[in-house]
Motif scaffolding. Sequence first.
Motif, mmCIF file in Angstrom:
data_model
loop_
_atom_site.group_PDB
_atom_site.id
_atom_site.type_symbol
_atom_site.label_atom_id
_atom_site.label_comp_id
_atom_site.label_asym_id
_atom_site.label_seq_id
_atom_site.Cartn_x
_atom_site.Cartn_y
_atom_site.Cartn_z
ATOM 1 N N HIS A 3 -16.056 -44.586 -2.931
ATOM 2 C CA HIS A 3 -16.112 -45.643 -1.611
ATOM 3 C C HIS A 3 -14.822 -46.629 -1.610
ATOM 4 C CE1 HIS A 3 -17.146 -47.603 -5.511
ATOM 5 N NE2 HIS A 3 -16.781 -48.852 -4.958
ATOM 6 N N PRO A 4 -14.516 -47.254 -0.562
ATOM 7 C CA PRO A 4 -13.547 -47.999 -0.790
ATOM 8 C C PRO A 4 -13.760 -49.331 -1.478
ATOM 9 C CG PRO A 4 -14.430 -47.916 1.588
ATOM 10 C CD PRO A 4 -15.157 -47.009 0.608
ATOM 11 N N LEU A 5 -12.702 -49.708 -2.041
ATOM 12 C CA LEU A 5 -12.722 -51.005 -3.177
ATOM 13 C C LEU A 5 -13.321 -52.104 -2.499
ATOM 14 C CD1 LEU A 5 -9.766 -50.872 -5.762
ATOM 15 C CD2 LEU A 5 -12.109 -50.087 -5.892
ATOM 16 N N THR A 6 -13.889 -52.917 -3.147
ATOM 17 C CA THR A 6 -14.322 -54.423 -2.609
ATOM 18 C C THR A 6 -13.374 -55.356 -2.976
ATOM 19 O OG1 THR A 6 -15.498 -55.130 -4.586
ATOM 20 C CG2 THR A 6 -16.729 -53.983 -2.574
ATOM 21 N N THR A 7 -13.090 -56.391 -2.534
ATOM 22 C CA THR A 7 -12.182 -57.228 -3.071
ATOM 23 C C THR A 7 -12.367 -57.720 -4.585
ATOM 24 O OG1 THR A 7 -12.078 -58.364 -0.716
ATOM 25 C CG2 THR A 7 -11.223 -59.766 -2.675
ATOM 26 N N HIS A 8 -13.699 -57.946 -4.928
ATOM 27 C CA HIS A 8 -14.079 -58.104 -6.512
ATOM 28 C C HIS A 8 -13.502 -56.943 -7.318
ATOM 29 C CE1 HIS A 8 -17.551 -60.817 -4.903
ATOM 30 N NE2 HIS A 8 -16.646 -61.442 -5.206
ATOM 31 N N GLU A 9 -13.570 -55.943 -6.675
ATOM 32 C CA GLU A 9 -13.342 -54.553 -7.610
ATOM 33 C C GLU A 9 -11.613 -54.578 -7.380
ATOM 34 O OE1 GLU A 9 -16.998 -51.724 -6.603
ATOM 35 O OE2 GLU A 9 -15.232 -51.533 -5.344
ATOM 36 N N ALA A 10 -10.955 -54.658 -6.464
ATOM 37 C CA ALA A 10 -9.572 -54.819 -6.648
ATOM 38 C C ALA A 10 -9.096 -55.922 -7.671
ATOM 39 C CB ALA A 10 -8.910 -55.122 -5.208
ATOM 40 N N LEU A 11 -9.661 -56.809 -7.599
ATOM 41 C CA LEU A 11 -9.331 -57.873 -8.545
ATOM 42 C C LEU A 11 -9.499 -57.467 -10.209
ATOM 43 C CD1 LEU A 11 -10.410 -61.121 -6.761
ATOM 44 C CD2 LEU A 11 -7.912 -60.479 -7.005
ATOM 45 N N PHE A 43 -14.988 -64.674 -7.849
ATOM 46 C CA PHE A 43 -15.986 -63.630 -8.139
ATOM 47 C C PHE A 43 -17.328 -63.747 -7.674
ATOM 48 C CE2 PHE A 43 -12.338 -62.382 -11.023
ATOM 49 C CZ PHE A 43 -12.286 -61.130 -10.598
ATOM 50 N N LYS A 44 -17.540 -64.974 -7.232
ATOM 51 C CA LYS A 44 -18.865 -65.413 -6.581
ATOM 52 C C LYS A 44 -19.594 -64.037 -5.970
ATOM 53 C CE LYS A 44 -21.636 -68.683 -4.369
ATOM 54 N NZ LYS A 44 -21.949 -69.817 -3.614
ATOM 55 N N GLY A 45 -20.649 -63.707 -6.274
ATOM 56 C CA GLY A 45 -21.483 -62.404 -5.491
ATOM 57 C C GLY A 45 -21.259 -61.362 -6.306
ATOM 58 N N ILE A 70 -0.981 -45.503 -7.439
ATOM 59 C CA ILE A 70 -2.151 -45.453 -6.758
ATOM 60 C C ILE A 70 -2.962 -46.691 -7.051
ATOM 61 C CG2 ILE A 70 -4.223 -44.189 -6.447
ATOM 62 C CD1 ILE A 70 -2.759 -41.546 -7.460
ATOM 63 N N VAL A 71 -3.093 -47.048 -8.126
ATOM 64 C CA VAL A 71 -3.998 -48.468 -8.244
ATOM 65 C C VAL A 71 -3.227 -49.636 -7.554
ATOM 66 C CG1 VAL A 71 -4.693 -49.920 -9.975
ATOM 67 C CG2 VAL A 71 -5.320 -47.535 -10.260
ATOM 68 N N LEU A 72 -2.023 -49.717 -8.004
ATOM 69 C CA LEU A 72 -1.140 -50.722 -7.249
ATOM 70 C C LEU A 72 -1.270 -50.957 -5.781
ATOM 71 C CD1 LEU A 72 2.072 -50.716 -9.525
ATOM 72 C CD2 LEU A 72 0.363 -52.790 -9.140
ATOM 73 N N GLU A 73 -1.087 -49.478 -5.093
ATOM 74 C CA GLU A 73 -1.196 -49.465 -3.562
ATOM 75 C C GLU A 73 -2.530 -49.750 -2.996
ATOM 76 O OE1 GLU A 73 1.104 -48.581 -1.000
ATOM 77 O OE2 GLU A 73 2.382 -48.952 -2.788
ATOM 78 N N THR A 74 -3.757 -49.080 -3.770
ATOM 79 C CA THR A 74 -5.157 -49.501 -3.495
ATOM 80 C C THR A 74 -5.480 -50.887 -3.533
ATOM 81 O OG1 THR A 74 -5.759 -47.253 -4.416
ATOM 82 C CG2 THR A 74 -7.473 -49.009 -4.198
ATOM 83 N N VAL A 75 -4.958 -51.771 -4.663
ATOM 84 C CA VAL A 75 -5.159 -52.977 -4.788
ATOM 85 C C VAL A 75 -4.480 -53.808 -3.459
ATOM 86 C CG1 VAL A 75 -4.277 -55.059 -5.902
ATOM 87 C CG2 VAL A 75 -5.481 -53.288 -7.145
ATOM 88 N N ARG A 76 -3.273 -53.449 -3.132
ATOM 89 C CA ARG A 76 -2.451 -54.197 -2.081
ATOM 90 C C ARG A 76 -3.099 -54.034 -0.866
ATOM 91 N NH1 ARG A 76 2.849 -51.598 -0.457
ATOM 92 N NH2 ARG A 76 1.595 -50.438 0.677
ATOM 93 N N ASP A 77 -3.759 -52.565 -0.635
ATOM 94 C CA ASP A 77 -4.268 -52.390 0.701
ATOM 95 C C ASP A 77 -5.694 -52.862 0.945
ATOM 96 O OD1 ASP A 77 -2.029 -50.986 1.124
ATOM 97 O OD2 ASP A 77 -2.927 -48.819 0.999
ATOM 98 N N THR A 78 -6.161 -53.335 -0.268
ATOM 99 C CA THR A 78 -7.759 -53.787 -0.237
ATOM 100 C C THR A 78 -7.688 -55.313 0.052
ATOM 101 O OG1 THR A 78 -8.546 -52.021 -1.677
ATOM 102 C CG2 THR A 78 -9.823 -53.930 -1.815
ATOM 103 N N TYR A 84 -3.302 -62.389 -2.773
ATOM 104 C CA TYR A 84 -2.253 -61.984 -3.664
ATOM 105 C C TYR A 84 -1.767 -62.776 -4.810
ATOM 106 C CZ TYR A 84 -1.286 -58.466 -0.256
ATOM 107 O OH TYR A 84 -1.439 -57.091 0.782
ATOM 108 N N ASP A 85 -1.668 -64.039 -4.719
ATOM 109 C CA ASP A 85 -1.484 -64.930 -5.816
ATOM 110 C C ASP A 85 -2.345 -65.016 -6.921
ATOM 111 O OD1 ASP A 85 -3.027 -66.391 -4.164
ATOM 112 O OD2 ASP A 85 -1.354 -68.039 -4.523
ATOM 113 N N THR A 86 -3.739 -64.781 -6.241
ATOM 114 C CA THR A 86 -4.651 -64.667 -7.267
ATOM 115 C C THR A 86 -4.682 -63.446 -8.349
ATOM 116 O OG1 THR A 86 -5.957 -65.957 -5.690
ATOM 117 C CG2 THR A 86 -7.401 -65.028 -7.608
ATOM 118 N N ALA A 87 -4.627 -62.449 -7.400
ATOM 119 C CA ALA A 87 -4.510 -61.100 -8.344
ATOM 120 C C ALA A 87 -3.082 -61.399 -9.513
ATOM 121 C CB ALA A 87 -4.104 -60.104 -7.509
#
Length: 137
Positions: A3-11, A43-45, A70-78, A84-87
């Motif tokens: 499945h596509p990553l959620t914001t939480h998962e990308a972080l 990470f609320k929720g 791959i992980v860096l691209e996936t994170v950037r795209d998600t 970005y600064d939070t990541a």
Amino acid sequence: MNHPLTTHEALIYVMVMASAVDRTMNDRELGRIGELVQVLPVFKGFDEDNLIAVSRDCAKLLAGPEGLDIVLETVRDTLPARLYDTAYALAVEVASADLSVKAEELRLLSLVRDRLGLDKLTCAAIERSAIARHRKS
């Protein structure tokens, strides 16, 4: 991962990368990831019961061919650009959790900064704040 990553998962992927880049995911770093997921508003929720599964998915991707890219691209795209600064801040937190930032971790931080297009001044401020937070008296 099917499945596509959620914001939480990308972080979380960013934090797992920071922990795994030196080939050792130590207890201090893993504990810090858990703490951050529990206390930070970003990470609320997020269901903390999924943390281990998300971490394993990231580790699997990292272990594959061109895994880091791959992980860096996936994170950037998600992630939305506003996170970005939070990541980057999360990567710095995990890298500094054991009070010793290794060359591999510094290289990863540079890759994250470049891939997310963060300016050096913002990153320096994030890094400096981590130094201040982790300083012993």
